[in-house]
Design an enzyme around this catalytic site. Structure first.
Site, mmCIF file in Angstrom:
data_model
loop_
_atom_site.group_PDB
_atom_site.id
_atom_site.type_symbol
_atom_site.label_atom_id
_atom_site.label_comp_id
_atom_site.label_asym_id
_atom_site.label_seq_id
_atom_site.Cartn_x
_atom_site.Cartn_y
_atom_site.Cartn_z
ATOM 1 C CE LYS A 1 -4.451 0.789 2.219
ATOM 2 N NZ LYS A 1 -5.206 0.686 3.478
ATOM 3 C CB VAL A 2 2.283 3.102 -2.530
ATOM 4 C CG1 VAL A 2 3.230 4.268 -2.755
ATOM 5 C CG2 VAL A 2 3.035 1.778 -2.605
#
Ligand code: G3P
Length: 212
Positions: free
Chosen positions: A83-84
């Site tokens: 998750k960015v």
């Protein structure tokens, strides 16, 4: 619509799994920081429990550091999705991870423009935060609809993952729109199964049976 659990709590993950409706899990730094113990161990347990994707967020803000974190995270389990955050550095990270064949979830997405950029960079999922948009007086669900229109216009394969879900109506609206996936807290999952007429009907069946 794939249903993911939005939680970093292993008991909640097990409760949701027992209902047979959960196909993945999303965590974030806030959720993981609420849990006691080694966060990597918790993530490993969740990944073992759930066959589908488990999103775990990087906490660095600069791309090289995000990539270093991602390299560590993917070693935890094969079903980890990185998750960015949706920032310029985040886009570089998503692009590089995409080149390496690593699945990503662009998080903190609040507009169709952000979603389009994340999709172009190669994000596997984009996570528009519905509840937080509603909180500031905007229509979160409209953003989901707009993102889906944009993705359809250009035949983009990035999946729309409705996030920051607060109630069952969010779930229903996302399903009507045809969102690819949704991530929900456990109380919302429980609420989805309930209907007052089910309770009334069940009480009547029980009573009729007891008084036959
Ligand atoms: O998946 C993102 C979600 O955890 C954010 O939810 O309720 O903190 O806005 P919320």
């Amino acid at each position: 619509m794939k249903i993911f659990l939005d939680s970093a709590n292993i008991d909640q993950v097990r409760q949701a799994k027992a209902l047979g409706t959960i196909e993945g899990v999303t965590t974030n730094p806030s959720l993981l920081s609420k849990e006691k113990g080694d966060w990597k161990k918790i993530v490993r347990q969740i990944c073992k429990e759930i066959d589908g994707p488990v999103s775990v967020e990087v906490i660095s803000t600069e791309s090289q550091a995000m990539l270093a974190e991602a390299r560590d995270l993917v070693k935890i389990a094969p079903n980890i999705v990185i998750k960015v955050p949706m920032t310029l550095e985040g886009l570089k990270t998503i692009s590089e991870l995409h080149n390496q064949g690593i699945d990503t979830n662009a998080t903190l997405v609040f507009s169709p423009n952000q979603a389009l950029l994340a999709a172009k960079a190669g994000a596997t999922y984009v996570s528009p935060f519905i509840g937080r948009l509603d909180d500031i007086g905007q229509d979160g669900m409209q953003v989901i609809q707009d993102i889906m229109t944009v993705f359809r216009n250009y035949d983009l394969s990035t999946q729309v993952l409705a996030a920051s879900i607060r109630h069952t109506n969010h779930f229903f609206q996302a399903a009507i729109l045809g969102a690819d996936a949704i991530t929900i807290p456990l109380p919302v999952l429980f609420d989805l199964a309930k209907h007052p007429l089910t309770d009334i009907g069940l009480a009547k069946f029980m009573n009729d049976w007891a008084t036959r």
